[in-house]
Write a protein that holds these residues in place. Sequence first.
Motif, PDB file in Angstrom:
ATOM      1  N   ALA A   1       0.811  -1.148  -0.040  1.00  0.00           N
ATOM      2  CA  ALA A   1      -0.009  -0.090   0.040  1.00  0.00           C
ATOM      3  C   ALA A   1       0.876   1.118   0.131  1.00  0.00           C
ATOM      4  O   ALA A   1       0.305   2.194   0.354  1.00  0.00           O
ATOM      5  N   VAL A   2       2.038   1.293  -0.599  1.00  0.00           N
ATOM      6  CA  VAL A   2       2.794   2.467  -0.632  1.00  0.00           C
ATOM      7  C   VAL A   2       2.679   3.228  -2.296  1.00  0.00           C
ATOM      8  O   VAL A   2       3.056   4.140  -2.192  1.00  0.00           O
ATOM      9  N   GLY A   3       2.157   2.606  -2.947  1.00  0.00           N
ATOM     10  CA  GLY A   3       1.912   2.865  -4.231  1.00  0.00           C
ATOM     11  C   GLY A   3       2.582   2.379  -5.446  1.00  0.00           C
ATOM     12  O   GLY A   3       2.700   3.224  -6.639  1.00  0.00           O
TER      13      GLY A   3
ATOM     14  N   PHE B   1       4.792  -8.446  -4.839  1.00  0.00           N
ATOM     15  CA  PHE B   1       4.011  -8.150  -3.467  1.00  0.00           C
ATOM     16  C   PHE B   1       4.928  -7.569  -2.491  1.00  0.00           C
ATOM     17  O   PHE B   1       6.001  -7.805  -2.340  1.00  0.00           O
ATOM     18  N   GLY B   2       4.229  -6.706  -1.535  1.00  0.00           N
ATOM     19  CA  GLY B   2       4.886  -6.101  -0.579  1.00  0.00           C
ATOM     20  C   GLY B   2       4.916  -6.943   0.867  1.00  0.00           C
ATOM     21  O   GLY B   2       5.661  -6.308   1.686  1.00  0.00           O
ATOM     22  N   ASP B   3       4.441  -8.000   1.001  1.00  0.00           N
ATOM     23  CA  ASP B   3       4.585  -8.745   2.222  1.00  0.00           C
ATOM     24  C   ASP B   3       5.922  -9.335   2.236  1.00  0.00           C
ATOM     25  O   ASP B   3       6.734  -9.817   1.422  1.00  0.00           O
ATOM     26  N   HIS B   4       6.551  -8.957   3.602  1.00  0.00           N
ATOM     27  CA  HIS B   4       8.088  -9.172   3.463  1.00  0.00           C
ATOM     28  C   HIS B   4       8.232 -10.747   3.655  1.00  0.00           C
ATOM     29  O   HIS B   4       9.507 -11.285   3.265  1.00  0.00           O
ATOM     30  N   HIS B   5       7.344 -11.657   3.950  1.00  0.00           N
ATOM     31  CA  HIS B   5       7.753 -13.168   3.959  1.00  0.00           C
ATOM     32  C   HIS B   5       7.551 -13.748   2.563  1.00  0.00           C
ATOM     33  O   HIS B   5       7.643 -14.905   2.442  1.00  0.00           O
ATOM     34  N   LYS B   6       7.143 -12.892   1.741  1.00  0.00           N
ATOM     35  CA  LYS B   6       6.837 -13.596   0.212  1.00  0.00           C
ATOM     36  C   LYS B   6       8.140 -13.632  -0.472  1.00  0.00           C
ATOM     37  O   LYS B   6       9.177 -12.807  -0.221  1.00  0.00           O
ATOM     38  N   ASP B   7       8.337 -14.813  -1.378  1.00  0.00           N
ATOM     39  CA  ASP B   7       9.299 -15.205  -1.951  1.00  0.00           C
ATOM     40  C   ASP B   7       9.259 -14.141  -3.370  1.00  0.00           C
ATOM     41  O   ASP B   7       8.499 -14.624  -4.423  1.00  0.00           O
ATOM     42  N   ARG B   8      10.478 -13.460  -3.706  1.00  0.00           N
ATOM     43  CA  ARG B   8      10.358 -12.557  -4.725  1.00  0.00           C
ATOM     44  C   ARG B   8      11.628 -12.897  -5.625  1.00  0.00           C
ATOM     45  O   ARG B   8      11.900 -11.969  -6.659  1.00  0.00           O
TER      46      ARG B   8
ATOM     47  N   LEU C   1      12.831   1.128  -5.618  1.00  0.00           N
ATOM     48  CA  LEU C   1      12.627   0.791  -4.295  1.00  0.00           C
ATOM     49  C   LEU C   1      11.675   1.901  -3.760  1.00  0.00           C
ATOM     50  O   LEU C   1      11.985   3.205  -3.765  1.00  0.00           O
ATOM     51  N   CYS C   2      10.308   1.674  -3.453  1.00  0.00           N
ATOM     52  CA  CYS C   2       9.423   2.447  -3.104  1.00  0.00           C
ATOM     53  C   CYS C   2       9.056   2.521  -1.708  1.00  0.00           C
ATOM     54  O   CYS C   2       9.031   1.617  -0.872  1.00  0.00           O
ATOM     55  N   PHE C   3       8.601   3.858  -1.050  1.00  0.00           N
ATOM     56  CA  PHE C   3       8.028   3.905   0.256  1.00  0.00           C
ATOM     57  C   PHE C   3       6.902   4.939   0.081  1.00  0.00           C
ATOM     58  O   PHE C   3       7.086   5.826  -0.872  1.00  0.00           O
ATOM     59  N   SER C   4       6.287   4.950   1.104  1.00  0.00           N
ATOM     60  CA  SER C   4       5.264   6.271   1.232  1.00  0.00           C
ATOM     61  C   SER C   4       5.561   7.379   1.978  1.00  0.00           C
ATOM     62  O   SER C   4       6.057   7.123   3.224  1.00  0.00           O
ATOM     63  N   ILE C   5       5.517   8.586   1.638  1.00  0.00           N
ATOM     64  CA  ILE C   5       5.817   9.670   2.410  1.00  0.00           C
ATOM     65  C   ILE C   5       4.969   9.706   3.797  1.00  0.00           C
ATOM     66  O   ILE C   5       5.059  10.578   4.524  1.00  0.00           O
ATOM     67  N   ALA C   6       3.654   9.050   3.621  1.00  0.00           N
ATOM     68  CA  ALA C   6       2.622   9.210   4.642  1.00  0.00           C
ATOM     69  C   ALA C   6       2.798   7.850   5.671  1.00  0.00           C
ATOM     70  O   ALA C   6       2.018   7.645   6.513  1.00  0.00           O
TER      71      ALA C   6
ATOM     72  N   PRO D   1       6.018   6.515   8.039  1.00  0.00           N
ATOM     73  CA  PRO D   1       7.277   6.445   8.228  1.00  0.00           C
ATOM     74  C   PRO D   1       7.870   5.165   8.259  1.00  0.00           C
ATOM     75  O   PRO D   1       8.987   4.674   7.939  1.00  0.00           O
ATOM     76  N   ASN D   2       7.027   3.977   8.656  1.00  0.00           N
ATOM     77  CA  ASN D   2       7.579   2.500   8.823  1.00  0.00           C
ATOM     78  C   ASN D   2       8.048   2.101   7.330  1.00  0.00           C
ATOM     79  O   ASN D   2       8.834   1.305   7.398  1.00  0.00           O
ATOM     80  N   SER D   3       7.209   2.511   6.305  1.00  0.00           N
ATOM     81  CA  SER D   3       8.030   1.837   5.131  1.00  0.00           C
ATOM     82  C   SER D   3       9.216   2.456   4.588  1.00  0.00           C
ATOM     83  O   SER D   3       9.700   1.877   4.010  1.00  0.00           O
TER      84      SER D   3
END
Length: 697
Positions: free
Chosen positions: A24-26, A86-93, A105-110, A112-114
Amino acid sequence: MDADMDYERPNVETIKCVVVGDNAVGKTRLICARACNTTLTQYQLLATHVPTVWAIDQYRVCQEVLERSRDVVDEVSVSLRLWDTFGDHHKDRRFAYGRSDVVVLCFSIANPNSLNHVKTMWCQEIKHFCPRTPVILVGCQLDLRYADLEAVNRARRPLARPIKRGDILPPERGREVAKELGIPYYETSVFDQFGIKDVFDNAIRAALISRRHLQFWKSHLKKVQKPLLQAPFLPPKAPPPVIRIPECPSTSINEAGYLLDNPLCADVVFILQENTQIFAHKIYLATSSSKFYDLFLMECEETPDFPESHCNKEKTHRNMLARTCSLETDSEGEAATLKTLNAKLVSSAEGYDSSARLELEAGEAGCLKQGLASWGKGFVSMHKEARVNPVSKRPCTVTIVKMDASVQPGPFKTVLQFLYTGQLDENEKDLNRVAQIAEILEVFDLRMMVENITNKEAFMNQEITKAFHVRKANRIKECLCKGTFSDVTFKLEDGNINAHKPLLICSCEWMSAMFGGSFVESSNSEVLLPNINKTSMQTVLDYLYTKQLSSSQELDTLELIALANRFCLPHLVALAEQHAVQELTKTSVSGVSIDGDVLYYLEIAQFHNAHQLAAWCLHYICTNYNSVCSKFRKEIKTKSPDNQEYFERHRWPPVWYLKEEDHYQRVKREREKEDIALNKHHSKRRWCFWNSSTVVA
């Protein structure tokens, strides 16, 4: 087939770009904006979720996606293949990272955890699966930095975590992380269509530079630049708030009808058969019926000791003889009596003595009784009488009008109800008697309405009612201007204004409490209103009588707002706010500075609950903050802490943009110096190589 052809074309570089980041970071929105050119409104973006279903197959089945994948960057033809993950950390990419050319590498400015997960999780995973692949950092959802977060949270999905103001990351936070990791940093907004081309063009540059190091024989890659700087995004100016006018409170017909059944402020008492009494008010009757207007005006003319505010004396003494002669009398004695009375009235205008006045008052009632019998059918007599108001329990003077025995109380009350409200109940039992009384009182509108009901054409009564209210409003406005039939005088700072208690009671709750309760003003004919000027009070009365704002050049809008707020008139406050904004805008368009005026308006508007005008002033100050602050820095600092906090939060350009612009210009100058030095170095090497070749030759 087209995908295979991309690989076979000479000098066409196929770039595999993998997009990773938290849920959900876009990420998917960013990919769709580049690959499909999808554009949605901000709230559509927030209210819907695009699942991660993108894969390489899209380039085979969708021709539009394939066409948009082709681009030219620094004179190099490329075919960009975007991979969603997928954004889930446990998924195999690992399937996505294989043979990747660049990682976004994406993160959301809204969120902070991302951004924290960029260092703690994503960088480690990228280094593990593709250690030599270039990476660029992207801050998504840039539009949330200046958006209305309350509206954003309302538009988001029900289970979505609400965004708080403290969650919004400034640009330097993302830039610091990128500097620590040694990678370029960009920001994007799918809603504003900002940064999308910057991100993927520079991702292509990073991939081509990495490929140039491994495939140095490809000469067409020599002109590829390193990732460029991104100019900061200047958010658009927020549109000025629109002054919304609430629904106009129509003249309360129900309250007017209630006033008829209540002796409150009544100045007329009708005496019918069996001594039935009906209380009424001159202003309602006179403005609804020409017959009653003439009757009460005649009474006013024939009463010389009445205050000047209740009638026009000059008109009285000029026209009294003509009116007296026009009365049809049954005997010569009646005519002689009226002529004698008129002569005394004329002499009283020139200066009558006390004895003549007492003699006039003694014979007044008998004279009127003789005149009314022949003046109009249904009327017997009219005189003034001192009584005690049954509501306020205070003495008052009322006009007693005795009606003929043929006028029955029920139908007469229905006629009066129509004169007050303009409405007629179709289920009225005595419609024929109502029509007869309407004929006697010359209320032709009511007679026509009865005929329509009898002929089953009641739908035509709506137009009659509209015309009735228009005529009544015009007469009421005329009575306000002339002070006719007024029963109260407002003593103001710079003059007096005559008004009518019944109309004020039905138009304003504040007036209703003052004149309709146990206050002294309910029985007084004069009310003192200190610190109020005549122009503002006249405007308020015009509004109460007509529900319209009559503006003039002398009108002080701020004083009107204060007075409207004092009288609890929110609709008038909104009209005054709209007028103030129009005047300020007109002044600004003409080239005159309104910065100081807006600061003054803001303080007064907030004090007197003019919230819309205050919001407009806040918006003006914020969007012109630099010019206002440069002229009125001290005044800005004296504003309330809430206002100063609002200025800092909504000022335009925002503080974060100014900082980013300074940083961008500084880094741009440094890079230009580096490029100049590098060009000099290359020129020197070429010169040395040329000289060495010449010597060898």
